[in-house]
Motif scaffolding. Structure first.
Motif, PDB file in Angstrom:
ATOM      1  N   HIS A 201      20.590  69.115  60.631  1.00  0.00           N
ATOM      2  CA  HIS A 201      20.306  70.556  60.710  1.00  0.00           C
ATOM      3  C   HIS A 201      21.434  71.443  60.169  1.00  0.00           C
ATOM      4  O   HIS A 201      21.440  72.653  60.404  1.00  0.00           O
ATOM      5  CB  HIS A 201      19.999  70.982  62.150  1.00  0.00           C
TER       6      HIS A 201
ATOM      7  N   ASP B 282      20.272  74.372  57.914  1.00  0.00           N
ATOM      8  CA  ASP B 282      19.141  75.168  58.402  1.00  0.00           C
ATOM      9  C   ASP B 282      19.244  76.642  58.023  1.00  0.00           C
ATOM     10  O   ASP B 282      18.222  77.328  57.868  1.00  0.00           O
ATOM     11  CB  ASP B 282      19.024  75.046  59.929  1.00  0.00           C
TER      12      ASP B 282
ATOM     13  N   ASP C 190      18.204  79.083  53.655  1.00  0.00           N
ATOM     14  CA  ASP C 190      16.762  79.126  53.402  1.00  0.00           C
ATOM     15  C   ASP C 190      16.516  79.361  51.917  1.00  0.00           C
ATOM     16  O   ASP C 190      16.605  80.487  51.415  1.00  0.00           O
ATOM     17  CB  ASP C 190      16.119  80.233  54.237  1.00  0.00           C
TER      18      ASP C 190
ATOM     19  N   ARG D 160      26.089  75.910  64.379  1.00  0.00           N
ATOM     20  CA  ARG D 160      25.838  75.119  63.170  1.00  0.00           C
ATOM     21  C   ARG D 160      27.015  75.210  62.208  1.00  0.00           C
ATOM     22  O   ARG D 160      27.378  74.221  61.562  1.00  0.00           O
ATOM     23  CB  ARG D 160      24.544  75.593  62.504  1.00  0.00           C
TER      24      ARG D 160
END
Length: 638
Positions: free
Chosen positions: A137, A140, A143, A269
């Motif tokens: 992830h 993530d 995009d 993240r």
């Protein structure tokens, strides 16, 4: 600077210029950091393949001198069935990038105008799936199909191609620092005013994380299973600094012994990406609330870690937690001041308690007995009488080892970004059992931190000198007392005030003065009734502008004078209601009693200043009549 190789700052500026016309700073920071991380992993892959093949005698060093050559060699041997497994095994990477999906391969397709966004997306997915525990992830927030990149697939394709082209000249091997941390720091500093409050809340300068980490972890290099934890890890600055310090000491850090928690999913993240760049496991970095502490997510809590390093959120506008959460913390209750100056806990929860107060208690709970805590706190938390009960808690639970006052500019990232909040760095050692013994505390007050109030780099930085004096103190070597380092005994702490600047003047000047003078504090003069002290009053905003009588506030005092044009004027009725109580006379001194910047600023009352009202943030100091020292005020009018 050559056209083939640019600095990190120039590359980031170029990439930001590509994107900033279509999206906000927070968004293009996601793309820039994500793509830099991808390039970092890709470049490491090509480098590892080249080294493995040179060591195996398959190619000569000159055959892999350029990126294009490394890419060609990697693809050749990766695709060859007889070499594939041996190559990957020898490379010994924690992840895998196929040759067709390296940054170099996609740049080649960009130059040939055959680039497809789907290939980059596949590269991201392959990297994540090659090691889900380490890299799951991590992309993530990048995009690739967002309309912020463009309204059509072709426009999005072109946008990312332009950004990658801007990033391509970056030579990560030649960058001596922490590339992701430096990139994050540059983007925050350059575009903070566009990013809003989020930037200022979560940013910890690398100089601070490195300083605290060095002090807190020093001497524990040989400790088996050493563990470090950050309950408000943000982008992972303290955890990365810990790994970097371990690497500098040539000690391998146990990969699963770094723990971090943050409520912000994006920052969590980013912390994982940051640590993955250092080859660390990210399984122990969690998106959660470390004050709530869900044991199903975070495991056991109390006394688990060798060190705790953190820069918790602080500010009056940040909610620390629900009443249910706060009820678990002693410092989240209201305290009552006793006649002897001590504080006792009441049964009432303080729902507006500042988050840094609760985090302080949580850090003490988390660290092992004998373990160290390194924490950034607002200076007010260790100097304002409002937080006296917090200092009592610290003194009861811990030994204070180091306190470093930092300049107001520390958290300024740009002219508009960041905050001027005055902060201190605390290093604490959790007691194994309660005692009240005296001990020595290393203190310092930095004036410079390497950048100015607009976040611009400057050559003045006190941090290296402070660190040097601290280690002389540890080794019991002599050093000259100054604001960059002095020693205070715990029993010399006055009124639970820990701020170094409250003591540094005395340290610097007392030694010479003591040879010819008897030193006495203002507090002693008040207790011995030589001085009289009173505080002023508040009148409310509705009273402003109703008359011609000055309402003197802290900002109206400068250079021992009251400004001649105070901003707020009161009417005669309000003045008369307070005149007897305030009793302002020529020769009195007004002194700012609290706040970050003006505290201690004074003004002498002249015959022209007696018809005023002064606010509650000011002390009025007067020499008492018939005092035992026979002091008198003598005024000469010119």
């Amino acid at each position: 600077m050559s056209t083939d190789e640019k600095s990190l700052e120039q590359v980031l500026w170029d990439s930001a210029n590509v994107m900033r016309q279509t999206m906000g700073a927070a968004d293009y920071m996601n793309y820039a950091l994500g793509l830099i991380f991808y390039k970092h992993l890709s470049d490491k892959t090509l480098e590892a393949a080249a080294n493995a093949l040179v060591d195996a005698g398959e190619v000569e060093a000159q055959d892999v001198a350029t990126e294009e050559a490394r890419q060609g060699v990697y693809k050749k041997y990766y695709d060859a069935e007889e070499f594939h497994e041996d190559l990957l095994e020898t490379m010994n990477m924690d992840y895998e990038i196929k040759p067709d999906f390296t940054f170099a391969a996609l740049m080649d397709s960009i130059r040939k105008q055959t680039f497809q966004l789907e290939n980059l997306n596949q590269a991201f997915r392959d990297i994540e799936q090659s090691n889900p525990d380490l890299l799951g992830h991590l992309f993530d927030d990048v995009d690739l199909y967002s309309t912020k990149l463009g309204s059509t697939p072709q426009k999005r394709n072109d946008m990312i191609a332009q950004v990658m082209t801007a990033l391509a000249p970056l030579n990560l091997d030649s960058h001596s620092g922490d590339v992701l941390g430096d990139a994050y720091e540059y983007l925050i500093g350059t575009f903070a005013s566009d990013m809003g409050q989020k930037a200022g809340e979560f940013y910890t300068p690398q100089s601070v994380s490195q300083l605290l980490t060095h002090i807190v972890t020093w001497g524990q290099e040989a400790k088996k299973g050493f563990s470090a934890y950050d309950p408000a890890c943000g982008a992972g600055g303290f955890l990365v600094a810990t790994v970097k310090y371990w690497n500098q000491q040539n000690v391998e850090f146990t990969k699963n012994n770094l723990y971090g928690v943050d409520k912000d999913g994006y920052l969590t993240r980013l912390a994982k990406v940051h640590l993955a760049c250092m080859g660390q496991s990210t399984k122990t970095i969690q998106c959660s609330d470390s004050l709530v502490w869900d044991e199903n997510v975070l495991g056991k809590k109390d006394s688990q870690y060798d060190v705790v390093l953190t820069n918790p959120p602080f500010g009056v506008n940040i909610q620390a937690g629900t009443p249910e959460t706060l009820s678990k913390f002693d410092l989240a209750y209201k305290y009552k001041k006793m006649k002897d100056g001590s504080s006792i806990k009441t049964d009432n929860i303080n729902e507006s308690v500042a988050p840094q107060v609760v985090f302080m208690e949580q850090c003490v709970k988390l660290v092992k007995a004998g373990g160290k805590i390194g924490i950034v706190v607002p200076e007010s938390m260790i100097s304002n009488k409002k937080y006296s009960y917090v200092v009592e808690f610290i003194l009861k639970q811990c030994y204070i080892r180091v306190i470093i006052g930092m300049p107001d500019e520390l958290f300024k990232t740009s002219g508009k970004g960041g905050t001027h909040t005055k902060t201190c760095l605390l290093v604490l050692e959790k007691k194994k059992f309660e005692d009240n013994k005296d001990y020595k505390i290393f203190m310092a007050e930095a004036k410079w931190c390497g950048h100015d109030s607009r976040g611009r780099e400057i050559p003045k930085d006190d941090i290296p000198d402070i660190l040097d004096k601290y280690f002389k103190f540890l080794k019991k070597e002599k050093f000259d007392d100054s604001n960059l380092g002095f020693v205070l005994n715990k029993n010399q702490i006055v009124n639970n005030v820990l701020a170094p600047r409250s003591y540094v003047f005395g340290i610097q000047n007392n030694k010479d003065l003591e040879k010819t003078h008897t030193m006495i504090t203002i507090g002693q003069l008040i207790n011995e009734k030589v001085l009289e002290v009173k505080t002023g009053n508040e009148v409310g905003k509705l009273a402003y502008g109703t008359g011609s009588i000055p309402f003197v506030r802290t900002s109206d005092i400068s250079n021992w004078e009251i400004k001649s044009d105070p901003k707020h004027l009161l009417n005669e009725e309000i003045y008369k209601s307070l005149a007897t109580k305030q009793d302002v006379q020529e020769g009195d001194i007004l002194m700012v009693k609290d706040g970050s910047y003006l505290i201690g600023t004074c003004a002498m009352i002249t015959k022209h200043d007696t018809k005023i009202v002064y606010q509650s943030h000011l002390y009025k100091i007067r020499v008492a009549k018939n005092n035992k020292l026979k002091l008198q005020v003598q005024i000469e009018h010119l």
